[in-house]
Design a protein around this motif. Structure first.
Motif, PDB file in Angstrom:
ATOM      1  N   ASN A  88      31.968   0.541  29.029  1.00  0.00           N
ATOM      2  CA  ASN A  88      31.265   1.510  28.182  1.00  0.00           C
ATOM      3  C   ASN A  88      30.553   0.825  27.026  1.00  0.00           C
ATOM      4  OD1 ASN A  88      31.871   3.767  29.675  1.00  0.00           O
ATOM      5  ND2 ASN A  88      33.626   4.349  28.434  1.00  0.00           N
ATOM      6  N   GLU A 119      27.658  -1.665  28.366  1.00  0.00           N
ATOM      7  CA  GLU A 119      26.494  -1.032  28.988  1.00  0.00           C
ATOM      8  C   GLU A 119      25.600  -0.295  27.992  1.00  0.00           C
ATOM      9  OE1 GLU A 119      28.291   1.314  32.055  1.00  0.00           O
ATOM     10  OE2 GLU A 119      28.622  -0.439  33.333  1.00  0.00           O
ATOM     11  N   ARG A 120      25.945  -0.338  26.726  1.00  0.00           N
ATOM     12  CA  ARG A 120      25.077   0.281  25.726  1.00  0.00           C
ATOM     13  C   ARG A 120      23.770  -0.508  25.636  1.00  0.00           C
ATOM     14  NH1 ARG A 120      29.320   1.638  20.873  1.00  0.00           N
ATOM     15  NH2 ARG A 120      30.491   3.207  22.023  1.00  0.00           N
ATOM     16  N   ARG A 121      22.703   0.211  25.418  1.00  0.00           N
ATOM     17  CA  ARG A 121      21.368  -0.386  25.459  1.00  0.00           C
ATOM     18  C   ARG A 121      21.207  -1.542  24.465  1.00  0.00           C
ATOM     19  NH1 ARG A 121      17.699   4.105  25.180  1.00  0.00           N
ATOM     20  NH2 ARG A 121      18.121   4.281  27.388  1.00  0.00           N
ATOM     21  N   LEU A 122      21.567  -1.349  23.208  1.00  0.00           N
ATOM     22  CA  LEU A 122      21.397  -2.414  22.210  1.00  0.00           C
ATOM     23  C   LEU A 122      22.283  -3.623  22.514  1.00  0.00           C
ATOM     24  CD1 LEU A 122      21.007  -0.704  18.720  1.00  0.00           C
ATOM     25  CD2 LEU A 122      19.398  -2.203  19.884  1.00  0.00           C
ATOM     26  N   ARG A 154      23.177  -4.659  25.461  1.00  0.00           N
ATOM     27  CA  ARG A 154      22.513  -5.393  26.557  1.00  0.00           C
ATOM     28  C   ARG A 154      21.282  -6.127  26.051  1.00  0.00           C
ATOM     29  NH1 ARG A 154      21.779  -0.660  30.550  1.00  0.00           N
ATOM     30  NH2 ARG A 154      20.337  -0.438  28.879  1.00  0.00           N
ATOM     31  N   TRP A 155      20.454  -5.471  25.257  1.00  0.00           N
ATOM     32  CA  TRP A 155      19.214  -6.086  24.761  1.00  0.00           C
ATOM     33  C   TRP A 155      19.495  -7.326  23.922  1.00  0.00           C
ATOM     34  CZ3 TRP A 155      16.185  -1.206  22.800  1.00  0.00           C
ATOM     35  CH2 TRP A 155      15.666  -0.519  23.895  1.00  0.00           C
ATOM     36  N   HIS A 207      22.187  -9.130  24.166  1.00  0.00           N
ATOM     37  CA  HIS A 207      23.074 -10.014  24.948  1.00  0.00           C
ATOM     38  C   HIS A 207      24.369 -10.307  24.198  1.00  0.00           C
ATOM     39  CE1 HIS A 207      20.027 -10.683  27.993  1.00  0.00           C
ATOM     40  NE2 HIS A 207      19.157 -10.868  27.014  1.00  0.00           N
TER      41      HIS A 207
END
Length: 178
Positions: A144, A147-150, A152-153, A155
């Motif tokens: 959870n 997998e959050r967008r920020l 992932r962006w 890294h």
């Protein structure tokens, strides 16, 4: 060159935002690291519980092989082989191997087992059930956050694959076939 009060305020605000964003990223990366450690520890506990059940399964199989019935001897040998295979299975095949052990244990005669093995098997299965739930909870929490967008962006989780859930049949009844 002199800076106006407005320019200083804007620079201070931008610096404050950068510091806050860096603090958030640092805190999130640390949280993700702690969650990954939790997953690793939960996996070790799950592996230990599965290994304990394999030992109990081999003890049950040894009692079956000591009998005089050819079908019982063959079933005991299958159970011992399945327990060995489950312990040495690669992570990708571990779930299937453990389900096979569960299935073979369910087919054994529970009335002919010594009371000590009945208690040991019930305890081992309960520990597997709890360890699997703790492990899957840790995996869920880690995935959870990762997998959050920020996250992932930026890294923040590195390049490691996210952990996978471990799904096995917890208790097999003699009539069911996984």
């Amino acid at each position: 060159m002199t800076l106006s009060g407005l320019t200083v305020a804007v620079i201070a605000l931008v610096l404050l935002l950068v510091v806050l964003a860096a603090g958030w990223a640092f805190q999130t990366a640390n949280r993700l690291d702690r969650l990954n450690v939790r997953v690793d520890l939960a996996r070790q506990a799950l592996d230990a519980a599965l290994a304990r059940r394999a030992v109990v399964a081999r003890a049950i199989a040894a009692g079956m092989v000591a009998g005089y019935d050819d079908d019982l001897i063959a079933a005991g040998q299958d159970l011992a082989a399945a327990a060995d295979q489950a312990e040495h299975a690669p992570p990708s095949g571990r779930e299937q191997a453990e389900n096979r052990v569960s299935s073979l244990l369910a087919r054994t005669d529970t009335q002919s087992r010594p009371q000590g093995l009945v208690v040991e098997l019930a305890d081992a299965e309960t520990r597997i059930m709890m360890a699997r739930r703790f492990y899957n909870d840790a995996v869920r929490d880690t995935r959870n956050l990762a997998e959050r967008r920020l996250v992932r962006w930026l890294h923040l989780g590195g390049t490691a694959e996210p952990p996978q859930f471990f799904e096995i049949i917890e208790r097999v009844t003699p009539g069911s076939n996984p």
